[in-house]
Design an enzyme around this catalytic site. Structure first.
Site, short mmCIF file in Angstrom:
data_model
loop_
_atom_site.label_atom_id
_atom_site.label_comp_id
_atom_site.label_asym_id
_atom_site.label_seq_id
_atom_site.Cartn_x
_atom_site.Cartn_y
_atom_site.Cartn_z
N ASP A 257 0.87 -1.49 0.08
CA ASP A 257 -0.09 -0.20 0.16
C ASP A 257 0.85 1.33 0.16
O ASP A 257 2.03 1.12 0.09
CB ASP A 257 -0.87 -0.04 1.01
N GLU B 24 -9.57 -1.90 5.47
CA GLU B 24 -10.08 -1.32 6.95
C GLU B 24 -11.40 -2.16 7.14
O GLU B 24 -11.95 -2.70 6.22
CB GLU B 24 -10.40 0.23 6.88
N ASN C 8 -7.06 -2.70 14.37
CA ASN C 8 -8.18 -2.85 14.31
C ASN C 8 -8.40 -4.19 13.26
O ASN C 8 -9.72 -4.48 12.76
CB ASN C 8 -9.16 -1.80 13.65
N HIS D 3 -6.74 -4.47 10.51
CA HIS D 3 -6.60 -4.20 8.94
C HIS D 3 -5.38 -5.01 8.52
O HIS D 3 -4.40 -5.03 9.13
CB HIS D 3 -6.66 -2.93 8.64
#
Ligand code: GLP
Length: 249
Positions: A73, A148, A141, A143
């Site tokens: 990313d 996400e 979280n 990801h």
């Protein structure tokens, strides 16, 4: 300590240095077995030690000359010269210190005008090459890359808004929260999933809860990395502090 749960192998290292050495050994083994491997690479603070250990292995002869890399990313928009860009990170932590051919380095560009076209081209290039091994960190979280939590598993490389929790977590690298990019380009879950092997690294007590959810909780796009429970070849390398809540460890 090493344990197998079906297709998941969990290796618990004593500490961060042990984790980094173990992950680097696995990557070096992949390169030895296939010198023209296609490696999926990751950013975040966790893989820094792995890259450091790989640089040491390179000094001792590990050859990156035939390696191709695809990073997961990149922030969007961001200049590659920005010291918070993932291109900058990869240069600093790995690429500048090994003999990888710059022409074989791939990171989605945060500089383009057309994010959609950039994502489509990136996905197409990965589809041609394939990923032999994908290195992953994990967000608090759940990801992976910048996929996400949401209502579905995004399939391909895409332009995405970052979760507020991710913006807050990454604020430590910027002067203020306002400076943290709010968007990114990221491989999709499907892109990551087609890698032949997955190597995840996680360190510290802050990752203990998410480790349990990821590998032993329900498979749900609300915890994007939980999809890895379905992947045929996953190695998780954790330190003791990240392993405290893992079932059966
Ligand atoms: C960023 C990256 C992820 C990475 C995560 C965790 O959000 N896009 O790929 O896994 O940070 O980072 P850290 O290793 O610093 O906890």
């Amino acid at each position: 300590m090493e344990k197998k749960f079906g297709n998941l192998k969990i290796i618990v290292a004593a500490d961060y240095d042990g984790l980094s050495a173990t992950a680097a050994d696995i990557i070096a083994g992949q390169i030895a077995a296939k010198p023209d491997s296609v490696l999926g690479l990751a950013t975040g603070s966790t893989p820094i030690g792995t890259y450091r250990a790989l640089v040491e292995k390179h000094k001792a002869g590990l050859d990156f000359s035939r390696i191709t890399s695809f990073n997961l990313d990149e922030y969007f928009p961001i200049k590659q010269s920005n010291d918070q860009s993932y291109m900058y990170f990869m240069r600093e932590n790995l690429f500048a210190h090994v003999n990888i051919n710059p022409a074989n380095i791939n990171i989605p560009s945060g500089e383009v005008a057309d994010a959609k076209a950039e994502c489509a081209a990136y996905e197409a290039k990965i589809a041609v090459k394939g990923l032999d091994l994908q290195l992953l960190g994990v967000g608090n979280n759940g990801h992976i890359g910048f996929n996400e939590p949401c209502d579905f598993f995004p399939k391909t490389t895409h332009h995405t808004a970052l979760a507020q929790s991710t913006i807050d977590a990454n604020a430590r690298f910027f002067e203020s929260t306002d400076d943290v990019p709010k968007h990114a380009l990221t491989m999709g879950i499907g892109t990551i999933f087609q890698a032949k092997r997955i190597l995840m690294v996680a360190s510290g007590a802050g990752k203990a809860d998410i480790m349990q959810k990821l590998f032993f909780g329900p498979i749900t796009p609300q915890v994007p990395g939980s999809i890895l429970q379905l992947h045929p070849d996953v190695t998780l390398v954790v330190d003791k502090d990240a392993a405290t809540k893992l079932e059966g460890i």
